[in-house]
Design a protein around this motif. Sequence first.
Motif, PDB file in Angstrom:
ATOM      1  N   SER A 225      -5.700   6.538   1.266  1.00 11.15           N
ATOM      2  CA  SER A 225      -4.772   5.448   1.582  1.00 11.15           C
ATOM      3  C   SER A 225      -5.154   4.752   2.885  1.00 11.15           C
ATOM      4  O   SER A 225      -4.925   3.545   3.047  1.00 11.15           O
ATOM      5  CB  SER A 225      -3.329   5.970   1.656  1.00 11.15           C
TER       6      SER A 225
ATOM      7  N   ALA B 140       2.924  -1.938   3.838  1.00  5.85           N
ATOM      8  CA  ALA B 140       2.701  -0.521   3.528  1.00  5.85           C
ATOM      9  C   ALA B 140       4.034   0.184   3.389  1.00  5.85           C
ATOM     10  O   ALA B 140       4.998  -0.133   4.104  1.00  5.85           O
ATOM     11  CB  ALA B 140       1.850   0.143   4.598  1.00  5.85           C
TER      12      ALA B 140
ATOM     13  N   CYS C 139       1.360   6.794  10.372  1.00  9.10           N
ATOM     14  CA  CYS C 139       1.225   5.633   9.484  1.00  9.10           C
ATOM     15  C   CYS C 139       1.796   4.377  10.123  1.00  9.10           C
ATOM     16  O   CYS C 139       1.222   3.282  10.008  1.00  9.10           O
ATOM     17  CB  CYS C 139       1.917   5.915   8.146  1.00  9.10           C
TER      18      CYS C 139
ATOM     19  N   LEU D  66       1.103   4.326   1.366  1.00  8.99           N
ATOM     20  CA  LEU D  66       0.386   4.873   2.524  1.00  8.99           C
ATOM     21  C   LEU D  66       0.890   6.276   2.862  1.00  8.99           C
ATOM     22  O   LEU D  66       1.973   6.443   3.414  1.00  8.99           O
ATOM     23  CB  LEU D  66       0.571   3.944   3.727  1.00  8.99           C
TER      24      LEU D  66
ATOM     25  N   ILE E 254       0.842  -1.194   0.000  1.00  4.99           N
ATOM     26  CA  ILE E 254       0.000   0.000   0.000  1.00  4.99           C
ATOM     27  C   ILE E 254       0.880   1.248   0.000  1.00  4.99           C
ATOM     28  O   ILE E 254       1.789   1.377   0.826  1.00  4.99           O
ATOM     29  CB  ILE E 254      -0.924   0.026   1.227  1.00  4.99           C
TER      30      ILE E 254
ATOM     31  N   CYS F 261      -0.369   0.909  11.067  1.00  4.02           N
ATOM     32  CA  CYS F 261       0.002  -0.424  10.567  1.00  4.02           C
ATOM     33  C   CYS F 261       0.236  -1.396  11.712  1.00  4.02           C
ATOM     34  O   CYS F 261      -0.153  -2.575  11.634  1.00  4.02           O
ATOM     35  CB  CYS F 261       1.256  -0.311   9.704  1.00  4.02           C
TER      36      CYS F 261
ATOM     37  N   LEU G 180      -5.829   0.810   3.519  1.00  4.99           N
ATOM     38  CA  LEU G 180      -5.214   0.057   4.614  1.00  4.99           C
ATOM     39  C   LEU G 180      -6.278  -0.692   5.404  1.00  4.99           C
ATOM     40  O   LEU G 180      -6.130  -1.892   5.693  1.00  4.99           O
ATOM     41  CB  LEU G 180      -4.445   1.016   5.529  1.00  4.99           C
TER      42      LEU G 180
END
Length: 456
Positions: A31, A53, A71, A25, A23, A75, A35
């Motif tokens: 985005s 990601a 981010c 991200l 991804i 994750c 996710l």
Amino acid sequence: MTFDPGLILSELDDLADNVSLVIALSGGLDSMVLLESLSSLQHAGRLCRPVSALHVNHGLNPDADSWLQFCQRQCQRRGIHFSGTQVTVELQPGESLEELARRARYRVFEHQLDKDQCLVMGHHLDDQMETLLLRLNRGAGPGGLAGMPRSRELGSALLLRPLLPYRRHQLEEFARDRGLEWVEDASNANRQFDRNFWRHEVLPIIEQRFPGFRESWHKAMTLCAEADQLAEELALLDLASMATDDPRILQVQPLLRLDQVRQRNLLRHWMLKTGFAPPGWQLMQRLVTEIIVSDKPGARLDCARGSVQRFGDQLLLFSDTQEPTIGPEQWEPDSQPLLALAGNGNLRAVGAAAGHGGSPRQRLRYSGGGLKVSYTSDGGSIHLAGRPGKSLRKILQESTLPPWLRSRQPLLYADDKLVCIPGIGVVEQFAAGPGEPALLVSWEQPDLLHRQPQDD
């Protein structure tokens, strides 16, 4: 239409079973929807592919580091492997900061992904409409007006945009229903950026008057994509009659038999096929009206990252290359058998045992003292071993040296006397006789032609 993460699965049907998903991200709404969607499908057992990601930190915003950390946390909560990469973006004269950042981002994607990976991006239908306006304003052709493709190659990997059918408000509804967090980049409200101007100033007015404009514009983009496909197929048919063993070189005479519309179409697709960025309309027009019809040796059109040049009956694509050092340069072959010439390849000297090694015409008598490398001669007749006297110009013309390298041919001097033209021959009076110490000197020529993308 409500956004359903399960619909993404059909977008993955064409991928090989061993391809994993990465991804792109940013932390923004689209985005984060990706996710959440892919991780929930994975946890529900509906998606068996590995998912990770990748975040690119441009460092252009004061909050850039906090976005990276956001981010990473998102994750970790979902058990998705995360990696972040820092890039440096410097504003160049005449360049858009948006475009420079985009290029830097895609360079990261191309370098870090391999052939068993697919980059998944969150572009949606409203992004597509903005892209159409941006490209229309720049005078793009059918290929550009087709918009962002659903999928394409990205280096040795693949790129996929599974959210293209959906509008931004549909993704936002999904995100709010799921209680998702996302980052808001304040620069997205800055109307000085072209995309933001179209987004906030123009498209709302169009939607107010024409609520169904997205469907009709999408139809037009599809027609542009089909027209571009037909143009490419025609270009490939035309290319078959003028291609050479080197895809960066075209035969000119068959090209001249086409009308200018087909010439431009062929040249554009030829460049795209070799990874050379085609010039804009005005430069392409100059190419067909000035360069390909020119009888001037080395007629040249400079482009953004290279040039197109005509030599004889051939048209060639060149990279941006360093000009050779024209001034004389001293060389001691005994201590430095390989001499790197600035922007012009290498000279290599190999000692030849007395009476052995190499053609007698290539054996340079040498017992030390050094040589001088230059690119000019006195213009007189040159007597190479075993050949009649001729001018340097004639010797180079009769050699196998490509015409675009002739001005770069290094010449070797000893005590201000020309002794050798590396790779071509040794001057008669300096050719080594039986039992004399000798050198075999070769020139490893630079590859000046456009460097094609490699399939690593």
